[in-house]
Design a protein around this motif. Structure first.
Motif, mmCIF file in Angstrom:
data_model
loop_
_atom_site.group_PDB
_atom_site.id
_atom_site.type_symbol
_atom_site.label_atom_id
_atom_site.label_comp_id
_atom_site.label_asym_id
_atom_site.label_seq_id
_atom_site.Cartn_x
_atom_site.Cartn_y
_atom_site.Cartn_z
ATOM 1 N N THR A 164 10.547 85.130 -61.803
ATOM 2 C CA THR A 164 9.303 85.276 -62.557
ATOM 3 C C THR A 164 8.149 85.856 -61.742
ATOM 4 O O THR A 164 7.037 85.973 -62.245
ATOM 5 N N GLY A 165 8.413 86.224 -60.508
ATOM 6 C CA GLY A 165 7.361 86.814 -59.684
ATOM 7 C C GLY A 165 7.537 86.437 -58.238
ATOM 8 O O GLY A 165 8.590 85.963 -57.825
ATOM 9 N N GLY A 166 6.486 86.662 -57.477
ATOM 10 C CA GLY A 166 6.557 86.337 -56.068
ATOM 11 C C GLY A 166 5.311 86.777 -55.340
ATOM 12 O O GLY A 166 4.284 87.078 -55.947
ATOM 13 N N THR A 167 5.429 86.830 -54.019
ATOM 14 C CA THR A 167 4.330 87.270 -53.167
ATOM 15 C C THR A 167 4.868 88.292 -52.175
ATOM 16 O O THR A 167 6.078 88.497 -52.063
ATOM 17 N N GLY A 168 3.961 88.920 -51.424
ATOM 18 C CA GLY A 168 4.379 89.894 -50.418
ATOM 19 C C GLY A 168 5.125 91.045 -51.064
ATOM 20 O O GLY A 168 4.704 91.566 -52.095
ATOM 21 N N ILE A 169 6.264 91.435 -50.486
ATOM 22 C CA ILE A 169 7.019 92.555 -51.055
ATOM 23 C C ILE A 169 7.617 92.212 -52.418
ATOM 24 O O ILE A 169 8.070 93.090 -53.136
ATOM 25 N N TYR A 170 7.594 90.939 -52.785
ATOM 26 C CA TYR A 170 8.125 90.503 -54.075
ATOM 27 C C TYR A 170 7.034 90.248 -55.109
ATOM 28 O O TYR A 170 7.267 89.609 -56.127
ATOM 29 N N LYS A 171 5.816 90.751 -54.876
ATOM 30 C CA LYS A 171 4.687 90.413 -55.755
ATOM 31 C C LYS A 171 4.908 90.826 -57.213
ATOM 32 O O LYS A 171 4.366 90.203 -58.098
ATOM 33 N N ASN A 172 5.687 91.840 -57.484
ATOM 34 C CA ASN A 172 5.984 92.243 -58.875
ATOM 35 C C ASN A 172 7.450 92.003 -59.221
ATOM 36 O O ASN A 172 7.999 92.664 -60.103
ATOM 37 N N ALA A 173 8.079 91.095 -58.526
ATOM 38 C CA ALA A 173 9.520 90.883 -58.688
ATOM 39 C C ALA A 173 9.883 90.321 -60.057
ATOM 40 O O ALA A 173 9.142 89.555 -60.656
ATOM 41 N N ARG A 174 11.031 90.767 -60.516
ATOM 42 C CA ARG A 174 11.663 90.212 -61.710
ATOM 43 C C ARG A 174 13.158 90.394 -61.519
ATOM 44 O O ARG A 174 13.595 91.117 -60.641
ATOM 45 N N ARG A 181 25.234 78.272 -52.861
ATOM 46 C CA ARG A 181 24.823 79.632 -52.506
ATOM 47 C C ARG A 181 24.016 80.252 -53.627
ATOM 48 O O ARG A 181 24.041 79.780 -54.759
ATOM 49 N N LEU A 182 23.313 81.315 -53.275
ATOM 50 C CA LEU A 182 22.397 82.001 -54.187
ATOM 51 C C LEU A 182 22.642 83.498 -54.109
ATOM 52 O O LEU A 182 22.819 84.058 -53.027
ATOM 53 N N ARG A 183 22.634 84.129 -55.276
ATOM 54 C CA ARG A 183 22.634 85.595 -55.336
ATOM 55 C C ARG A 183 21.448 85.967 -56.241
ATOM 56 O O ARG A 183 21.396 85.580 -57.412
ATOM 57 N N ALA A 184 20.501 86.721 -55.685
ATOM 58 C CA ALA A 184 19.325 87.156 -56.451
ATOM 59 C C ALA A 184 19.380 88.663 -56.610
ATOM 60 O O ALA A 184 19.464 89.396 -55.617
ATOM 61 N N ASP A 185 19.382 89.121 -57.856
ATOM 62 C CA ASP A 185 19.305 90.540 -58.175
ATOM 63 C C ASP A 185 17.855 90.807 -58.544
ATOM 64 O O ASP A 185 17.402 90.422 -59.626
ATOM 65 N N ILE A 186 17.134 91.452 -57.648
ATOM 66 C CA ILE A 186 15.679 91.592 -57.762
ATOM 67 C C ILE A 186 15.282 93.035 -58.044
ATOM 68 O O ILE A 186 15.764 93.951 -57.373
ATOM 69 N N LEU A 187 14.402 93.214 -59.010
ATOM 70 C CA LEU A 187 13.770 94.508 -59.243
ATOM 71 C C LEU A 187 12.319 94.374 -58.807
ATOM 72 O O LEU A 187 11.642 93.437 -59.184
ATOM 73 N N HIS A 188 11.875 95.313 -57.985
ATOM 74 C CA HIS A 188 10.454 95.321 -57.572
ATOM 75 C C HIS A 188 10.036 96.709 -57.183
ATOM 76 O O HIS A 188 10.787 97.623 -57.172
#
Length: 188
Positions: free
Chosen positions: A157-167, A181-188
């Protein structure tokens, strides 16, 4: 749009106009000018609407960066808050934190909470919020989770730094085990 008869147009165009500094009568408008003004409003409105849509498309990032994070979750702390009757009930909360690991090396930390929102016949549904903090920013995630399942798919739902517009989507497996374990598919 309602059509107007020539008589109605003529009535509209025969209204005296006042102008200038002294408010002197300028004379009658011609029917053609009034008709043009009458038809211009819907056209201008349509053009503004199209320009707004084009502008919105232009602001949509075209070259989205896709990033995949695959991390091991090392659980370190866990606490349960038991509200109301003893045992799982509405409002109870699980809080946890731990390290984010990559190739045996600590690359960040994370934690979250799941609060029970629904209880029926021993089945529990919780609202879960998780944040992980990595070297270049943090990622925020949320989802509903049905008890008894060992995997969870969450919305980023978002983030900070390089992930500030992450979804995107984050998927956890083997929850609350040494193999989580975690797998995150991130668009930013």
């Amino acid at each position: 749009m309602q059509e107007r008869s020539e008589e109605e147009i003529s009535m509209v165009t025969s209204i005296p106009r006042r102008g200038g500094v002294h408010g002197k009568r300028q004379g009658k408008s011609r029917p053609r000018a009034a008709l043009t003004k009458l038809l211009a409003l819907p056209l201008v409105t349509a053009v503004i609407g199209v320009c707004t849509i084009v502008r919105a498309d232009a602001e949509t990032p075209e070259g989205n960066q896709a990033e995949v994070l695959e991390l091991k979750v090392q659980n370190e702390q866990h606490a349960t808050t038991d509200l109301g009757p003893t045992g799982p009930s509405l409002g109870d909360m699980e809080v946890y934190s731990g390290a984010m690991m990559k190739d045996g090396r600590r690359v960040g930390r994370g934690g979250g909470a799941c609060q029970i929102l629904y209880v029926k016949d021993g089945e529990l549904t919780s609202q879960c919020l998780i944040t992980i903090d990595l070297e270049h920013g943090s990622l925020a995630m949320q989802s509903l989770w049905a008890s008894g399942t060992t995997s969870l798919t969450m919305a980023i739902t978002g983030g900070t730094g390089i992930y500030k517009n992450a979804r995107g989507t984050a998927r956890y497996w083997d929850i609350a085990t040494p193999n989580e374990r975690l797998r995150a598919d991130i668009l930013h």
